[in-house]
Write a protein that holds these residues in place. Structure first.
Motif, PDB file in Angstrom:
ATOM      1  N   GLY A 163      -0.969  -0.947  37.553  1.00  0.00           N
ATOM      2  CA  GLY A 163      -1.939  -0.552  38.568  1.00  0.00           C
ATOM      3  C   GLY A 163      -1.945   0.944  38.810  1.00  0.00           C
ATOM      4  N   GLY A 164      -0.752   1.566  38.852  1.00  0.00           N
ATOM      5  CA  GLY A 164      -0.687   3.010  39.010  1.00  0.00           C
ATOM      6  C   GLY A 164      -1.292   3.749  37.835  1.00  0.00           C
ATOM      7  N   ALA A 165      -1.059   3.227  36.634  1.00  0.00           N
ATOM      8  CA  ALA A 165      -1.644   3.847  35.449  1.00  0.00           C
ATOM      9  C   ALA A 165      -3.166   3.734  35.463  1.00  0.00           C
ATOM     10  CB  ALA A 165      -1.074   3.195  34.193  1.00  0.00           C
ATOM     11  N   THR A 170      -9.336   5.623  36.718  1.00  0.00           N
ATOM     12  CA  THR A 170     -10.482   5.330  37.585  1.00  0.00           C
ATOM     13  C   THR A 170     -10.811   6.519  38.486  1.00  0.00           C
ATOM     14  OG1 THR A 170      -8.980   4.291  39.190  1.00  0.00           O
ATOM     15  CG2 THR A 170     -10.054   2.856  37.583  1.00  0.00           C
ATOM     16  N   THR A 171      -9.794   7.194  39.022  1.00  0.00           N
ATOM     17  CA  THR A 171     -10.044   8.356  39.867  1.00  0.00           C
ATOM     18  C   THR A 171     -10.684   9.488  39.070  1.00  0.00           C
ATOM     19  OG1 THR A 171      -8.136   7.788  41.230  1.00  0.00           O
ATOM     20  CG2 THR A 171      -8.982  10.019  41.424  1.00  0.00           C
ATOM     21  N   LYS A 172     -10.194   9.716  37.865  1.00  0.00           N
ATOM     22  CA  LYS A 172     -10.778  10.747  37.007  1.00  0.00           C
ATOM     23  C   LYS A 172     -12.231  10.436  36.687  1.00  0.00           C
ATOM     24  CE  LYS A 172     -10.204  12.873  32.444  1.00  0.00           C
ATOM     25  NZ  LYS A 172      -9.423  12.852  31.171  1.00  0.00           N
ATOM     26  N   THR A 173     -12.515   9.165  36.422  1.00  0.00           N
ATOM     27  CA  THR A 173     -13.884   8.771  36.103  1.00  0.00           C
ATOM     28  C   THR A 173     -14.793   8.932  37.312  1.00  0.00           C
ATOM     29  OG1 THR A 173     -13.056   7.186  34.477  1.00  0.00           O
ATOM     30  CG2 THR A 173     -15.315   6.892  35.235  1.00  0.00           C
ATOM     31  N   LEU A 174     -14.324   8.537  38.479  1.00  0.00           N
ATOM     32  CA  LEU A 174     -15.139   8.666  39.689  1.00  0.00           C
ATOM     33  C   LEU A 174     -15.448  10.134  39.996  1.00  0.00           C
ATOM     34  CD1 LEU A 174     -13.506   6.008  42.058  1.00  0.00           C
ATOM     35  CD2 LEU A 174     -15.798   5.930  41.060  1.00  0.00           C
ATOM     36  N   LEU A 238     -15.002   2.420  36.359  1.00  0.00           N
ATOM     37  CA  LEU A 238     -15.110   3.039  35.042  1.00  0.00           C
ATOM     38  C   LEU A 238     -16.541   3.014  34.510  1.00  0.00           C
ATOM     39  CD1 LEU A 238     -11.876   1.686  33.297  1.00  0.00           C
ATOM     40  CD2 LEU A 238     -12.273   3.963  34.219  1.00  0.00           C
ATOM     41  N   ALA A 239     -17.320   2.028  34.942  1.00  0.00           N
ATOM     42  CA  ALA A 239     -18.718   1.939  34.498  1.00  0.00           C
ATOM     43  C   ALA A 239     -19.570   3.071  35.047  1.00  0.00           C
ATOM     44  CB  ALA A 239     -19.314   0.593  34.907  1.00  0.00           C
ATOM     45  N   ASP A 297       4.790   2.196  40.826  1.00  0.00           N
ATOM     46  CA  ASP A 297       3.469   2.827  40.888  1.00  0.00           C
ATOM     47  C   ASP A 297       3.551   4.300  40.487  1.00  0.00           C
ATOM     48  OD1 ASP A 297       1.155   4.268  42.481  1.00  0.00           O
ATOM     49  OD2 ASP A 297       0.584   2.164  42.320  1.00  0.00           O
ATOM     50  N   LEU A 298       4.583   4.994  40.953  1.00  0.00           N
ATOM     51  CA  LEU A 298       4.760   6.402  40.595  1.00  0.00           C
ATOM     52  C   LEU A 298       5.037   6.565  39.098  1.00  0.00           C
ATOM     53  CD1 LEU A 298       6.888   7.671  43.625  1.00  0.00           C
ATOM     54  CD2 LEU A 298       4.502   8.224  43.115  1.00  0.00           C
ATOM     55  N   LEU A 299       5.859   5.668  38.550  1.00  0.00           N
ATOM     56  CA  LEU A 299       6.137   5.733  37.107  1.00  0.00           C
ATOM     57  C   LEU A 299       4.872   5.484  36.297  1.00  0.00           C
ATOM     58  CD1 LEU A 299       9.554   3.825  36.925  1.00  0.00           C
ATOM     59  CD2 LEU A 299       9.168   6.288  36.727  1.00  0.00           C
ATOM     60  N   GLY A 300       4.066   4.527  36.728  1.00  0.00           N
ATOM     61  CA  GLY A 300       2.804   4.265  36.036  1.00  0.00           C
ATOM     62  C   GLY A 300       1.842   5.426  36.141  1.00  0.00           C
ATOM     63  N   THR A 301       1.811   6.073  37.305  1.00  0.00           N
ATOM     64  CA  THR A 301       0.935   7.237  37.472  1.00  0.00           C
ATOM     65  C   THR A 301       1.358   8.378  36.550  1.00  0.00           C
ATOM     66  OG1 THR A 301       0.523   6.628  39.784  1.00  0.00           O
ATOM     67  CG2 THR A 301       0.044   8.896  39.140  1.00  0.00           C
ATOM     68  N   GLY A 302       2.670   8.654  36.503  1.00  0.00           N
ATOM     69  CA  GLY A 302       3.151   9.706  35.614  1.00  0.00           C
ATOM     70  C   GLY A 302       2.870   9.411  34.158  1.00  0.00           C
ATOM     71  N   PHE A 303       3.067   8.147  33.748  1.00  0.00           N
ATOM     72  CA  PHE A 303       2.777   7.757  32.370  1.00  0.00           C
ATOM     73  C   PHE A 303       1.294   7.932  32.051  1.00  0.00           C
ATOM     74  CE2 PHE A 303       1.291   4.332  29.554  1.00  0.00           C
ATOM     75  CZ  PHE A 303       1.988   4.644  28.394  1.00  0.00           C
ATOM     76  N   SER A 304       0.441   7.557  32.991  1.00  0.00           N
ATOM     77  CA  SER A 304      -0.998   7.643  32.758  1.00  0.00           C
ATOM     78  C   SER A 304      -1.468   9.099  32.705  1.00  0.00           C
ATOM     79  CB  SER A 304      -1.749   6.892  33.862  1.00  0.00           C
ATOM     80  OG  SER A 304      -3.126   6.843  33.586  1.00  0.00           O
ATOM     81  N   ILE A 305      -0.854   9.968  33.511  1.00  0.00           N
ATOM     82  CA  ILE A 305      -1.232  11.383  33.468  1.00  0.00           C
ATOM     83  C   ILE A 305      -0.929  11.976  32.091  1.00  0.00           C
ATOM     84  CG2 ILE A 305      -0.618  13.664  34.375  1.00  0.00           C
ATOM     85  CD1 ILE A 305      -0.292  12.359  37.110  1.00  0.00           C
ATOM     86  N   MET A 306       0.227  11.621  31.531  1.00  0.00           N
ATOM     87  CA  MET A 306       0.561  12.116  30.192  1.00  0.00           C
ATOM     88  C   MET A 306      -0.402  11.560  29.140  1.00  0.00           C
ATOM     89  SD  MET A 306       4.730  12.185  30.113  1.00  0.00           S
ATOM     90  CE  MET A 306       4.881  10.413  30.417  1.00  0.00           C
ATOM     91  N   MET A 307      -0.792  10.280  29.304  1.00  0.00           N
ATOM     92  CA  MET A 307      -1.723   9.687  28.350  1.00  0.00           C
ATOM     93  C   MET A 307      -3.119  10.273  28.491  1.00  0.00           C
ATOM     94  SD  MET A 307      -0.085   7.594  26.419  1.00  0.00           S
ATOM     95  CE  MET A 307      -1.485   6.745  25.697  1.00  0.00           C
TER      96      MET A 307
END
Length: 443
Positions: A163-165, A170-174, A238-239, A297-307
């Motif tokens: 969910g964090g990832a 979604t925030t970037k897309t919005l 995302l749409a 959630d924080l770990l997922g957010t950090g992983f998603s930022i790198m991706m």
């Protein structure tokens, strides 16, 4: 000189030498026993008093049992042992420095207490693990929680990781769709659109709160449905990158879905944590559970930022993260073992009894419970405790079936026009009558 035989002045008879020896030994043992009992009772008073103080201070019984006043220790030393203490497997001894009071009486010097640790220092890795455990597991783990706590928290952590990832994309897309990154809109319009989006979500949250009691007895089903709505909302967000000119309606719809999912998660949180607590530690279990979710959630957010720096495909990323999120959510709710009956668990118990002649155990009943039913499933819905107007379309259908249930406190009927089975409860129906009606419906 021949010895003189003197007559005793008392009436006590003289005893043979063997009897005198036995009497002497018996009297010696009695006096020793009296002295031992008096000293043990005297020592028990301060020990019980210290135990009471330890109990009031929140120490475990094992810690209270190790507390006790010691009269004389280290004879000839200036230090004297006051008590021993054990907390969570770690032990200490407390010493005080001797002093002299008035008249030569023994006293202690003020502020002279010293603590001596009896345990060897832990390795840095063990200290780190102990620090982490203090944040992620309740005190007294695993004895203070149910056995299903570990699998539940494992799947919960994975769900929050995905969910964090997903939240980063979604925030970037919005932001891109609303025009922040491409300067296609004025800051005022951006702010208004964002406020309207959040306002629509709050309205949806308030409307869904009317579900009420369903959050208590159908919490597994609602929890998983809420997570489905969360992913649906993420997909709609995302749409907006495909049709940015429809940002406001799509963002509002997505925020409504995500806020409804958030209401479901918040409302079902306490009953789930209550099922894990083995005593009055619900607050501790809740706090540690939320901490695990935030860390994941924080770990997922950090992983998603790198991706996100590598600009991966949004469709592929969304598909993988959504599958991981929903799979974790499904196993999360399946691992919860509830001790109450709802319609799904009652149906499992009745079907198992009719087929095998035995009622499943608590663990089996929860594992066999249906979490999600597809809308196109052919199973006939059962409505328990329905209204009269929903069950009967004309008075003749009721008059024809009413004599059959004259002695019961419920009525069971099938409405062919709606394809549902209805169980109506009469006045003064009790829990046994509700169970009987549910059993009647299943057969």
């Amino acid at each position: 000189m021949t010895p003189m035989n003197l007559k005793p002045k008392s009436t006590t008879q003289t005893l043979p030498s063997n009897d005198a020896a036995r009497l002497l030994v018996r009297e010696t043992l009695r006096i020793s026993a009296d002295l031992a009992s008096s000293s043990s009772s005297a020592a028990a008073e301060p020990s019980s008093a210290v135990s009471a103080v330890a109990e009031s201070a929140g120490l475990r019984p094992s810690a209270a049992a190790n507390l006790g006043l010691i009269d004389e220790q280290f004879v000839g030393s200036s230090l004297r042992l006051i008590c021993c203490e054990e907390v969570d497997g770690r032990r200490w001894k407390y010493f005080a420095e001797n002093g002299r009071g008035r008249g030569g009486s023994k006293q202690f010097k003020n502020g002279s207490i010293r603590a001596v640790s009896l345990h060897s220092p832990q390795a840095p890795v063990e200290e780190l693990m102990s620090f982490i455990r203090s944040y992620v597991v309740p005190e007294g783990f695993p004895d203070t929680v149910a056995s299903s706590y570990v699998p539940y928290m494992t799947w919960r952590a994975l769900k929050h990781f995905f969910g964090g990832a997903m939240g980063v994309f979604t925030t970037k897309t919005l932001l891109s769709s609303v025009g922040v990154s491409k300067n296609r809109a004025t800051p005022g319009a951006v702010a208004i659109n964002w406020i309207l989006k959040d306002g629509a979500g709050r309205i949806g949250k308030m409307l869904y709160s009317r579900q009420g009691k369903k959050f208590d007895y159908d919490l597994k089903q609602l929890r998983f449905a809420g997570d489905l709505l969360m992913e649906l909302g993420a997909g709609v967000e995302l749409a907006t990158s495909v049709v940015p000119h429809l940002f406001l309606p799509l963002a509002c719809a997505a925020n409504v879905a995500k806020n409804v999912g958030a209401v479901t998660s918040t409302s079902t949180r306490t009953p789930i944590y209550k099922a894990f607590a083995k005593g009055e530690n619900i607050g501790d279990v809740t706090a540690k559970g939320e901490c695990v979710g935030n860390i994941a959630d924080l770990l997922g957010t950090g992983f998603s930022i790198m991706m996100a720096k590598r600009n991966p495909s949004l469709v592929t990323t969304f598909a993988l993260l959504s599958c991981g999120y929903l799979l974790s959510s499904y196993h999360e709710v399946k691992s919860v073992v509830l001790r109450t009956l709802n319609r799904a668990r009652l149906a499992v118990a009745i079907d198992s009894f009719l087929k095998t002649g035995r009622v499943p155990t608590l663990q089996e009943g929860n594992m066999m419970e249906s979490i999600f039913n597809f809308p196109w499933s052919k199973e006939r819905p059962v409505v328990l405790g329905s209204r009269f107007k929903d069950a009967f379309q004309d008075p003749y259908s009721y008059l024809g079936i009413e004599p059959i249930f004259e002695k019961e406190r419920y009525v069971v009927t099938y409405n062919s026009s709606k394809g549902n089975i209805y169980a109506l409860l009469k006045d003064q129906a009790k829990s046994d009558d509700i169970l009987k009606a549910a059993f009647h419906v299943r057969i």
